[in-house]
Design a protein around this motif. Structure first.
Motif: not given
Ligand SMILES: Nc1ncnc2c1ncn2[C@@H]1O[C@H](COP(=O)(O)OP(=O)(O)OP(=O)(O)O)[C@@H](O)[C@H]1O
Ligand SMILES: [Mg+2]
Length: 286
Positions: A171-185
């Protein structure tokens, strides 16, 4: 943690190079074999006489104090550096003289101690960069947007979402990668590496910056990835709960040299390892 997730039941057997591999991998070509591997940086022997065999479906751990040479081992395996001495065989092929791209084509993928994502791109596009390695249309078909291009793009989109779903990130496919929390990155980096279809996945401190709950989930997912893709995973970690919980063969480095190899139980009870590393870890440190 449930017993199911523990690997203490794996029967490990000795192979030449004084390593151990899971018994189930004995009939297959090891995914990695290093022999007398070493590198010097201006007189400093960062890694010396590093001999290690990793089985085809093994989860292996590389541990040791800061500056021991762990990341340098990954850099040697992935051909960031050409070794000063010794050899690296990936799936039986000698990587001597190869560059990073050639080595990755042999089946290695990695994540980095300091996350390296394309922060301005979407989560899905970061995964597609990995998938593009296996693209199945020609440049001309792409430029002219011919049917095979659209077919391949649709397939890639589907594959990206499927890979993201390993970490429940579809569900995060369209999210900008750099805006993800650290763990998700960190999780996304693993997905991107997996997208290149490796037979050996190298993870450099995958749990760094994760909270205990995320780390527990990561442990389950590392096992899930190994089981689903039947690949080998070699990880560097300072989180001993993770290492001792899921690694089958563990190799300990200290000042560039291997001081021990063995199962979690053997490593934990090895006085040399306790003296050099485990015993020196501060109270409360993971
Ligand atoms: N490109 C380089 N040039 C010079 N020295 C280097 C280089 N890369 C690594 N080193 C040195 O090699 C040694 C091993 O470094 P490395 O990064 O492999 O340690 P590490 O075990 O990954 O440590 P950490 O747990 O802190 O990540 C260190 O002394 C480091 O300063
Ligand atoms: Mg490191």
């Amino acid at each position: 943690m449930t017993e199911k997730k523990r690997h203490s039941d794996t029967r490990m057997v000795p192979v030449p190079s004084h390593s151990i591999v899971p018994e189930r991998d004995l009939g297959s070509q090891p995914v990695l074999e290093t022999s007398h591997l070493g590198i010097e940086f201006g007189g400093l022997k960062a890694v010396e006489d590093f001999n290690l065999t990793i089985g085809r479906t093994e989860i292996a751990g590389l541990i040791g104090p800061n500056g021991a040479g762990k990341t340098t081992v990954f850099n040697l395996i992935t051909k960031v550096y050409e070794p000063t001495t010794g050899t690296v065989l990936i799936n039986g092929k000698d990587t001597h003289g190869m560059n990073i791209v050639q080595a990755s084509r042999l089946g290695i993928a990695r994540t980095f101690q300091n996350i390296r994502l394309f922060g301005n791109m979407s989560v899905e596009d970061n995964v597609c960069i990995g998938l593009h390695n296996q693209i199945r249309y020609s440049m001309m078909e792409g430029v002219l947007r011919l049917p095979r291009y659209w077919g391949a793009e649709r397939k890639m989109h589907k594959e990206a979402l499927e890979l993201l779903s390993i970490f429940d990130m579809q569900d995060l496919a369209d999210t900008q990668a750099g805006s993800l929390p650290y763990g998700a990155q960190r999780r996304l980096e693993i997905v991107r590496a997996l997208a290149t279809n490796p037979s050996l996945l190298l993870l450099d401190e995958p749990a760094a910056g994760m909270n205990p709950h995320e780390t527990e989930e990561l442990m389950e997912n590392i096992i899930k990835i190994r089981d689903r893709f039947q690949i080998a995973i070699m990880l560097i970690e300072h989180d001993m709960n993770l290492v001792m919980g899921i690694c089958e063969g563990i190799c300990v480095l200290n000042y560039g040299k291997v001081i021990a190899k063995g199962t979690a139980q053997e490593i934990q009870n090895n006085p040399v390892v306790v003296e050099a590393y485990l015993g020196k870890r501060k109270e409360g440190e993971k």
